[in-house]
Design a protein around this motif. Structure first.
Motif, PDB file in Angstrom:
ATOM      1  N   TRP A 273     -16.998 -12.508   0.364  1.00  0.00           N
ATOM      2  CA  TRP A 273     -17.094 -13.665  -0.506  1.00  0.00           C
ATOM      3  C   TRP A 273     -18.124 -14.601   0.078  1.00  0.00           C
ATOM      4  CZ3 TRP A 273     -16.021 -14.916  -5.210  1.00  0.00           C
ATOM      5  CH2 TRP A 273     -15.913 -16.246  -5.583  1.00  0.00           C
ATOM      6  N   HIS A 274     -19.237 -14.787  -0.613  1.00  0.00           N
ATOM      7  CA  HIS A 274     -20.374 -15.562  -0.132  1.00  0.00           C
ATOM      8  C   HIS A 274     -20.801 -14.985   1.213  1.00  0.00           C
ATOM      9  CE1 HIS A 274     -20.151 -18.306  -3.463  1.00  0.00           C
ATOM     10  NE2 HIS A 274     -18.874 -18.492  -3.234  1.00  0.00           N
ATOM     11  N   ASN A 275     -20.781 -15.763   2.279  1.00  0.00           N
ATOM     12  CA  ASN A 275     -21.200 -15.263   3.589  1.00  0.00           C
ATOM     13  C   ASN A 275     -20.026 -14.858   4.457  1.00  0.00           C
ATOM     14  OD1 ASN A 275     -23.858 -15.699   2.925  1.00  0.00           O
ATOM     15  ND2 ASN A 275     -23.873 -17.775   3.770  1.00  0.00           N
ATOM     16  N   GLN A 276     -18.835 -14.860   3.913  1.00  0.00           N
ATOM     17  CA  GLN A 276     -17.626 -14.531   4.677  1.00  0.00           C
ATOM     18  C   GLN A 276     -17.266 -13.054   4.500  1.00  0.00           C
ATOM     19  OE1 GLN A 276     -15.954 -16.581   6.723  1.00  0.00           O
ATOM     20  NE2 GLN A 276     -17.421 -18.199   6.322  1.00  0.00           N
ATOM     21  N   HIS A 277     -16.737 -12.483   5.553  1.00  0.00           N
ATOM     22  CA  HIS A 277     -16.264 -11.110   5.523  1.00  0.00           C
ATOM     23  C   HIS A 277     -14.908 -11.077   6.218  1.00  0.00           C
ATOM     24  CE1 HIS A 277     -16.083  -6.773   6.023  1.00  0.00           C
ATOM     25  NE2 HIS A 277     -15.796  -6.987   7.288  1.00  0.00           N
ATOM     26  N   SER A 278     -13.934 -10.472   5.565  1.00  0.00           N
ATOM     27  CA  SER A 278     -12.624 -10.351   6.188  1.00  0.00           C
ATOM     28  C   SER A 278     -12.021  -9.004   5.841  1.00  0.00           C
ATOM     29  CB  SER A 278     -11.693 -11.476   5.751  1.00  0.00           C
ATOM     30  OG  SER A 278     -11.413 -11.372   4.376  1.00  0.00           O
ATOM     31  N   THR A 279     -11.030  -8.615   6.613  1.00  0.00           N
ATOM     32  CA  THR A 279     -10.294  -7.383   6.372  1.00  0.00           C
ATOM     33  C   THR A 279      -8.841  -7.749   6.135  1.00  0.00           C
ATOM     34  OG1 THR A 279     -11.777  -6.167   7.841  1.00  0.00           O
ATOM     35  CG2 THR A 279      -9.663  -5.134   7.325  1.00  0.00           C
ATOM     36  N   VAL A 280      -8.296  -7.259   5.030  1.00  0.00           N
ATOM     37  CA  VAL A 280      -6.891  -7.487   4.699  1.00  0.00           C
ATOM     38  C   VAL A 280      -6.163  -6.163   4.886  1.00  0.00           C
ATOM     39  CG1 VAL A 280      -5.269  -8.126   2.890  1.00  0.00           C
ATOM     40  CG2 VAL A 280      -7.448  -9.318   3.075  1.00  0.00           C
ATOM     41  N   ARG A 281      -5.073  -6.219   5.630  1.00  0.00           N
ATOM     42  CA  ARG A 281      -4.291  -5.006   5.919  1.00  0.00           C
ATOM     43  C   ARG A 281      -2.894  -5.153   5.326  1.00  0.00           C
ATOM     44  NH1 ARG A 281      -4.476  -3.845  11.686  1.00  0.00           N
ATOM     45  NH2 ARG A 281      -6.172  -2.455  11.138  1.00  0.00           N
ATOM     46  N   LEU A 282      -2.465  -4.125   4.603  1.00  0.00           N
ATOM     47  CA  LEU A 282      -1.103  -4.023   4.094  1.00  0.00           C
ATOM     48  C   LEU A 282      -0.452  -2.877   4.845  1.00  0.00           C
ATOM     49  CD1 LEU A 282      -1.913  -4.177   0.269  1.00  0.00           C
ATOM     50  CD2 LEU A 282      -1.376  -6.079   1.785  1.00  0.00           C
ATOM     51  N   LYS A 283       0.584  -3.171   5.623  1.00  0.00           N
ATOM     52  CA  LYS A 283       1.207  -2.155   6.462  1.00  0.00           C
ATOM     53  C   LYS A 283       2.709  -2.132   6.199  1.00  0.00           C
ATOM     54  CE  LYS A 283       1.824  -0.694  11.185  1.00  0.00           C
ATOM     55  NZ  LYS A 283       1.808  -1.070  12.577  1.00  0.00           N
ATOM     56  N   VAL A 284       3.222  -0.957   5.811  1.00  0.00           N
ATOM     57  CA  VAL A 284       4.654  -0.801   5.576  1.00  0.00           C
ATOM     58  C   VAL A 284       5.357  -0.785   6.927  1.00  0.00           C
ATOM     59  CG1 VAL A 284       6.456   0.719   4.677  1.00  0.00           C
ATOM     60  CG2 VAL A 284       4.312   0.442   3.419  1.00  0.00           C
ATOM     61  N   GLU A 285       6.313  -1.693   7.102  1.00  0.00           N
ATOM     62  CA  GLU A 285       7.066  -1.765   8.352  1.00  0.00           C
ATOM     63  C   GLU A 285       8.442  -1.129   8.235  1.00  0.00           C
ATOM     64  OE1 GLU A 285       6.999  -5.686  10.067  1.00  0.00           O
ATOM     65  OE2 GLU A 285       5.132  -5.080  11.020  1.00  0.00           O
ATOM     66  N   GLU A 286       9.069  -1.261   7.065  1.00  0.00           N
ATOM     67  CA  GLU A 286      10.388  -0.664   6.824  1.00  0.00           C
ATOM     68  C   GLU A 286      10.410  -0.129   5.405  1.00  0.00           C
ATOM     69  OE1 GLU A 286      13.429  -3.494   9.357  1.00  0.00           O
ATOM     70  OE2 GLU A 286      12.972  -4.024   7.289  1.00  0.00           O
ATOM     71  N   ARG A 287      11.088   0.978   5.230  1.00  0.00           N
ATOM     72  CA  ARG A 287      11.203   1.563   3.905  1.00  0.00           C
ATOM     73  C   ARG A 287      12.648   2.010   3.705  1.00  0.00           C
ATOM     74  NH1 ARG A 287       6.852   4.893   3.998  1.00  0.00           N
ATOM     75  NH2 ARG A 287       5.549   3.643   2.674  1.00  0.00           N
ATOM     76  N   PHE A 288      13.291   1.453   2.681  1.00  0.00           N
ATOM     77  CA  PHE A 288      14.651   1.833   2.328  1.00  0.00           C
ATOM     78  C   PHE A 288      14.685   2.194   0.846  1.00  0.00           C
ATOM     79  CE2 PHE A 288      15.103  -1.125   5.907  1.00  0.00           C
ATOM     80  CZ  PHE A 288      15.802  -0.321   6.793  1.00  0.00           C
ATOM     81  N   THR A 289      15.844   2.577   0.345  1.00  0.00           N
ATOM     82  CA  THR A 289      15.957   3.008  -1.043  1.00  0.00           C
ATOM     83  C   THR A 289      15.531   1.922  -2.014  1.00  0.00           C
ATOM     84  OG1 THR A 289      17.785   4.435  -0.407  1.00  0.00           O
ATOM     85  CG2 THR A 289      17.529   3.985  -2.761  1.00  0.00           C
ATOM     86  N   TYR A 290      16.027   0.709  -1.834  1.00  0.00           N
ATOM     87  CA  TYR A 290      15.768  -0.359  -2.794  1.00  0.00           C
ATOM     88  C   TYR A 290      14.806  -1.423  -2.307  1.00  0.00           C
ATOM     89  CZ  TYR A 290      19.737   1.757  -5.123  1.00  0.00           C
ATOM     90  OH  TYR A 290      20.559   2.650  -5.731  1.00  0.00           O
ATOM     91  N   THR A 291      14.407  -1.363  -1.041  1.00  0.00           N
ATOM     92  CA  THR A 291      13.494  -2.367  -0.499  1.00  0.00           C
ATOM     93  C   THR A 291      12.433  -1.734   0.383  1.00  0.00           C
ATOM     94  OG1 THR A 291      14.841  -2.799   1.468  1.00  0.00           O
ATOM     95  CG2 THR A 291      15.259  -4.185  -0.475  1.00  0.00           C
ATOM     96  N   THR A 292      11.303  -2.398   0.463  1.00  0.00           N
ATOM     97  CA  THR A 292      10.230  -2.036   1.388  1.00  0.00           C
ATOM     98  C   THR A 292       9.734  -3.338   2.003  1.00  0.00           C
ATOM     99  OG1 THR A 292       9.568  -0.177  -0.013  1.00  0.00           O
ATOM    100  CG2 THR A 292       7.968  -0.930   1.600  1.00  0.00           C
TER     101      THR A 292
END
Length: 146
Positions: free
Chosen positions: A42-61
């Protein structure tokens, strides 16, 4: 006399439902995928966004949403987000520090939280995810299974 804060539950639930849909658009293969990174320019900015699954259950993540900025002296917050698949909602439950947020804080308080801190963080998450959807680029192609 100061007016008592009353949370807007309808807006908060709408924000959580929208955040769930945004996360599912960013990770359509959530059941098989444990991590995804996006580069955001975005303009002169650069960033990295990370989505990391930490827990996974039947009805929730539980997903850690973090951002690293290329040239910044300020560290962006890392948010722990709980996705409720049966309700199709995603809410910020805490920061990376793992201190759970209350729904409402008295003000003033020792931690310097705003009265509607949790609602503000859910709104911030929505803006962040929307920005990723609009301006994010991923190295690998992601296929949607809808």
């Amino acid at each position: 006399m100061k007016k008592r804060y009353i949370p807007d539950l309808v807006k908060q639930m709408a924000d959580c439902e929208a955040n769930y849909l945004r996360l599912m658009r960013l990770m359509p293969d959530l059941e098989q995928c444990d991590e995804r990174e996006f580069e955001v320019h975005w303009h002169n900015q650069h960033s990295t966004v990370r989505l990391k699954v930490e827990e996974r259950f039947t009805y929730t993540t539980t997903v850690l949403v973090s951002q690293s900025l290329e040239h910044s002296w300020l560290e962006a917050p890392s948010l722990i987000v709980r996705m409720y698949h049966d309700a199709r909602a995603a809410e910020v439950i805490c920061l990376k520090s793992r201190r759970q947020f209350k729904g409402v804080y008295s003000y003033p308080n020792n931690q310097m939280h705003q009265r509607d801190e949790k609602a503000q963080l859910n709104q911030y998450l929505g803006e962040w995810l929307s920005h990723c959807l609009t301006h994010g680029h991923e190295a690998e192609t992601v296929y949607s299974y809808s």
